[in-house]
Design a protein around this motif. Sequence first.
Motif, PDB file in Angstrom:
ATOM      1  N   ALA A 235       0.827  -1.207   0.000  1.00  0.00           N
ATOM      2  CA  ALA A 235       0.000   0.000   0.000  1.00  0.00           C
ATOM      3  C   ALA A 235       0.861   1.256   0.000  1.00  0.00           C
ATOM      4  O   ALA A 235       0.582   2.216  -0.719  1.00  0.00           O
ATOM      5  CB  ALA A 235      -0.942  -0.011   1.205  1.00  0.00           C
ATOM      6  N   ILE A 236       1.919   1.239   0.804  1.00  0.00           N
ATOM      7  CA  ILE A 236       2.841   2.379   0.846  1.00  0.00           C
ATOM      8  C   ILE A 236       3.455   2.610  -0.529  1.00  0.00           C
ATOM      9  O   ILE A 236       3.493   3.736  -1.038  1.00  0.00           O
ATOM     10  CB  ILE A 236       3.937   2.161   1.909  1.00  0.00           C
ATOM     11  CG1 ILE A 236       3.339   2.250   3.316  1.00  0.00           C
ATOM     12  CG2 ILE A 236       5.085   3.157   1.751  1.00  0.00           C
ATOM     13  CD1 ILE A 236       4.270   1.780   4.417  1.00  0.00           C
ATOM     14  N   SER A 237       3.914   1.541  -1.157  1.00  0.00           N
ATOM     15  CA  SER A 237       4.541   1.638  -2.477  1.00  0.00           C
ATOM     16  C   SER A 237       3.545   2.104  -3.538  1.00  0.00           C
ATOM     17  O   SER A 237       3.860   2.972  -4.361  1.00  0.00           O
ATOM     18  CB  SER A 237       5.134   0.277  -2.857  1.00  0.00           C
ATOM     19  OG  SER A 237       5.702   0.326  -4.130  1.00  0.00           O
ATOM     20  N   ASP A 238       2.344   1.537  -3.537  1.00  0.00           N
ATOM     21  CA  ASP A 238       1.326   1.921  -4.524  1.00  0.00           C
ATOM     22  C   ASP A 238       0.925   3.386  -4.352  1.00  0.00           C
ATOM     23  O   ASP A 238       0.769   4.108  -5.343  1.00  0.00           O
ATOM     24  CB  ASP A 238       0.088   1.032  -4.390  1.00  0.00           C
ATOM     25  CG  ASP A 238       0.333  -0.403  -4.815  1.00  0.00           C
ATOM     26  OD1 ASP A 238       1.393  -0.687  -5.426  1.00  0.00           O
ATOM     27  OD2 ASP A 238      -0.541  -1.247  -4.532  1.00  0.00           O
ATOM     28  N   ASN A 239       0.754   3.811  -3.103  1.00  0.00           N
ATOM     29  CA  ASN A 239       0.381   5.204  -2.858  1.00  0.00           C
ATOM     30  C   ASN A 239       1.472   6.155  -3.325  1.00  0.00           C
ATOM     31  O   ASN A 239       1.207   7.180  -3.961  1.00  0.00           O
ATOM     32  CB  ASN A 239       0.086   5.424  -1.368  1.00  0.00           C
ATOM     33  CG  ASN A 239      -1.214   4.789  -0.940  1.00  0.00           C
ATOM     34  OD1 ASN A 239      -1.997   4.318  -1.758  1.00  0.00           O
ATOM     35  ND2 ASN A 239      -1.446   4.773   0.363  1.00  0.00           N
ATOM     36  N   ARG A 240       2.710   5.827  -3.011  1.00  0.00           N
ATOM     37  CA  ARG A 240       3.844   6.670  -3.431  1.00  0.00           C
ATOM     38  C   ARG A 240       3.913   6.753  -4.956  1.00  0.00           C
ATOM     39  O   ARG A 240       4.111   7.827  -5.520  1.00  0.00           O
ATOM     40  CB  ARG A 240       5.147   6.126  -2.865  1.00  0.00           C
ATOM     41  CG  ARG A 240       6.363   6.907  -3.337  1.00  0.00           C
ATOM     42  CD  ARG A 240       7.104   7.464  -2.195  1.00  0.00           C
ATOM     43  NE  ARG A 240       8.147   8.351  -2.667  1.00  0.00           N
ATOM     44  CZ  ARG A 240       8.569   9.354  -1.961  1.00  0.00           C
ATOM     45  NH1 ARG A 240       8.057   9.597  -0.794  1.00  0.00           N
ATOM     46  NH2 ARG A 240       9.532  10.125  -2.404  1.00  0.00           N
ATOM     47  N   ALA A 241       3.743   5.615  -5.631  1.00  0.00           N
ATOM     48  CA  ALA A 241       3.796   5.591  -7.102  1.00  0.00           C
ATOM     49  C   ALA A 241       2.692   6.464  -7.698  1.00  0.00           C
ATOM     50  O   ALA A 241       2.920   7.160  -8.698  1.00  0.00           O
ATOM     51  CB  ALA A 241       3.687   4.150  -7.605  1.00  0.00           C
ATOM     52  N   ALA A 242       1.502   6.436  -7.113  1.00  0.00           N
ATOM     53  CA  ALA A 242       0.399   7.249  -7.626  1.00  0.00           C
ATOM     54  C   ALA A 242       0.720   8.735  -7.522  1.00  0.00           C
ATOM     55  O   ALA A 242       0.485   9.508  -8.459  1.00  0.00           O
ATOM     56  CB  ALA A 242      -0.886   6.923  -6.869  1.00  0.00           C
ATOM     57  N   VAL A 243       1.281   9.148  -6.391  1.00  0.00           N
ATOM     58  CA  VAL A 243       1.612  10.568  -6.215  1.00  0.00           C
ATOM     59  C   VAL A 243       2.811  10.949  -7.071  1.00  0.00           C
ATOM     60  O   VAL A 243       2.833  12.035  -7.669  1.00  0.00           O
ATOM     61  CB  VAL A 243       1.818  10.907  -4.723  1.00  0.00           C
ATOM     62  CG1 VAL A 243       2.379  12.308  -4.542  1.00  0.00           C
ATOM     63  CG2 VAL A 243       0.501  10.761  -3.978  1.00  0.00           C
TER      64      VAL A 243
END
Length: 116
Positions: A15-23
Motif C-alpha cells: 500500500a505504501i509503495s502503490d500510494n507513493r507511485a500514484a503521487v
Amino acid sequence: MNNHPTDEIGTRLAAISDNRAAVESLLNYSDLPAPTVISRPEAVYVSVADADDLLPWLSLLGGVVHTAPAWAGLELWSLTTFTPPGSSGARVPVRVSVTVPAGETLMHEIVSAVAA
C-alpha cells in the motif's frame, strides 16, 4: 483463516509503495510543489514550504482545507484531496500541509476552501 504478521507487513508495504507511485506519477505530469513526500498505507503526506504552495494543489485536485488551532505561535493548514483515478480506478488520499505563523494572511482561494 490464519493471519500471519508477515502477510500484514507485506500488505502495508504494498500500500505504501502503490500510494507513493500514484503521487509520483501525478508529480511527473504536473508542476506541483512537493519538497517532502511521505507515503503511508492510508494516505500520502506532502509538506510544502509556503502557504501559497497549497493553491496549485487545490486548483488542480480540489479538496477541503482544514486548520489546526495555533500552538506556539504557529498554525497548521492542511488540504485533504485525492489523486486522479489510476488505471484501477483507485484514488489515493493526499494530505498537503504547511505551517504558518498564527494570523498570517493567506490567499483568498485557500481561506475560502476551509471546511466549515
